[in-house]
Design a protein around this motif. Structure first.
Motif, PDB file in Angstrom:
ATOM      1  N   LEU A  11     -47.441  -5.641 -56.358  1.00 48.06           N
ATOM      2  CA  LEU A  11     -46.518  -4.489 -55.918  1.00 48.06           C
ATOM      3  C   LEU A  11     -45.960  -4.616 -54.547  1.00 48.06           C
ATOM      4  N   THR A  12     -46.444  -5.304 -53.778  1.00 47.69           N
ATOM      5  CA  THR A  12     -46.196  -5.348 -52.176  1.00 47.69           C
ATOM      6  C   THR A  12     -44.906  -6.600 -52.209  1.00 47.69           C
ATOM      7  N   THR A  13     -45.286  -7.644 -52.710  1.00 42.73           N
ATOM      8  CA  THR A  13     -44.499  -8.629 -52.512  1.00 42.73           C
ATOM      9  C   THR A  13     -43.417  -8.952 -53.381  1.00 42.73           C
ATOM     10  N   LYS A  14     -43.640  -8.413 -54.974  1.00 43.10           N
ATOM     11  CA  LYS A  14     -42.382  -8.608 -55.735  1.00 43.10           C
ATOM     12  C   LYS A  14     -41.612  -7.255 -55.927  1.00 43.10           C
ATOM     13  N   PHE A  15     -42.228  -6.075 -55.449  1.00 47.16           N
ATOM     14  CA  PHE A  15     -41.592  -4.733 -55.648  1.00 47.16           C
ATOM     15  C   PHE A  15     -41.212  -4.043 -54.180  1.00 47.16           C
ATOM     16  N   GLY A  16     -41.649  -4.889 -53.279  1.00 46.34           N
ATOM     17  CA  GLY A  16     -41.366  -4.177 -51.811  1.00 46.34           C
ATOM     18  C   GLY A  16     -42.078  -2.788 -51.512  1.00 46.34           C
ATOM     19  N   VAL A  17     -43.177  -2.666 -52.186  1.00 49.79           N
ATOM     20  CA  VAL A  17     -43.977  -1.412 -51.986  1.00 49.79           C
ATOM     21  C   VAL A  17     -44.775  -1.323 -50.603  1.00 49.79           C
ATOM     22  N   ASP A  18     -44.828  -0.423 -49.958  1.00 47.76           N
ATOM     23  CA  ASP A  18     -45.737  -0.228 -48.514  1.00 47.76           C
ATOM     24  C   ASP A  18     -46.989  -0.338 -48.900  1.00 47.76           C
ATOM     25  N   PRO A  19     -47.647  -1.392 -48.559  1.00 52.07           N
ATOM     26  CA  PRO A  19     -48.868  -1.447 -48.915  1.00 52.07           C
ATOM     27  C   PRO A  19     -50.023  -0.209 -48.432  1.00 52.07           C
ATOM     28  N   LEU A  20     -49.412   0.522 -47.525  1.00 46.76           N
ATOM     29  CA  LEU A  20     -50.210   1.423 -46.887  1.00 46.76           C
ATOM     30  C   LEU A  20     -49.859   2.910 -48.082  1.00 46.76           C
ATOM     31  N   SER A  21     -48.834   2.896 -48.972  1.00 49.35           N
ATOM     32  CA  SER A  21     -48.578   3.683 -49.738  1.00 49.35           C
ATOM     33  C   SER A  21     -49.610   3.763 -50.982  1.00 49.35           C
ATOM     34  N   VAL A  22     -50.200   2.551 -51.232  1.00 49.58           N
ATOM     35  CA  VAL A  22     -50.909   2.286 -52.452  1.00 49.58           C
ATOM     36  C   VAL A  22     -52.217   2.856 -52.338  1.00 49.58           C
ATOM     37  N   SER A  23     -52.431   3.843 -53.337  1.00 49.07           N
ATOM     38  CA  SER A  23     -53.867   4.413 -53.410  1.00 49.07           C
ATOM     39  C   SER A  23     -54.202   4.794 -54.986  1.00 49.07           C
ATOM     40  N   PRO A  24     -55.348   4.932 -55.286  1.00 49.95           N
ATOM     41  CA  PRO A  24     -55.738   5.148 -56.765  1.00 49.95           C
ATOM     42  C   PRO A  24     -54.929   6.274 -57.266  1.00 49.95           C
ATOM     43  N   GLU A  25     -54.724   7.256 -56.531  1.00 52.25           N
ATOM     44  CA  GLU A  25     -54.061   8.766 -57.207  1.00 52.25           C
ATOM     45  C   GLU A  25     -52.556   8.603 -57.166  1.00 52.25           C
ATOM     46  N   VAL A  26     -52.003   7.639 -56.508  1.00 58.71           N
ATOM     47  CA  VAL A  26     -50.342   7.812 -56.498  1.00 58.71           C
ATOM     48  C   VAL A  26     -50.196   7.478 -57.783  1.00 58.71           C
ATOM     49  N   PRO A  27     -49.133   8.131 -58.327  1.00 55.20           N
ATOM     50  CA  PRO A  27     -48.153   7.799 -59.488  1.00 55.20           C
ATOM     51  C   PRO A  27     -47.432   6.464 -59.176  1.00 55.20           C
TER      52      PRO A  27
END
Length: 76
Positions: A11-27
């Motif tokens: 998610l972070t490397t291929k899609f540029g998602v902020d690692p701090l925003s990734v948590s189990p409940e996040v859609p």
């Protein structure tokens, strides 16, 4: 590296998602993963983890935790 770390890395490397925003409940859609990106992510997970997610039905409205649960089931 465990499954959660591998998926988070994708998610972070291929899609540029902020690692701090990734948590189990996040859609997934709140992480910027639309239906096309979700299909690409599915293929990357299948290739990287050698699992079959063909029958897994997820949408961008599903959470990161639901994605991880599906990957864990497929890997078992």
């Amino acid at each position: 590296m465990d499954i959660a770390e591998q998926v988070r890395t994708l998610l972070t490397t291929k899609f540029g998602v902020d690692p701090l925003s990734v948590s189990p409940e996040v859609p997934l859609r709140k992480l910027g993963v639309d239906s096309l990106a979700l299909e690409e992510l599915r293929l990357l997970i299948e290739d990287g983890l050698q699992v079959d997610l063909e029958d897994v039905e997820l949408t961008p409205r599903d959470s990161y935790g639901q994605l991880l649960a599906a990957v864990h089931v497929a890997a078992a």
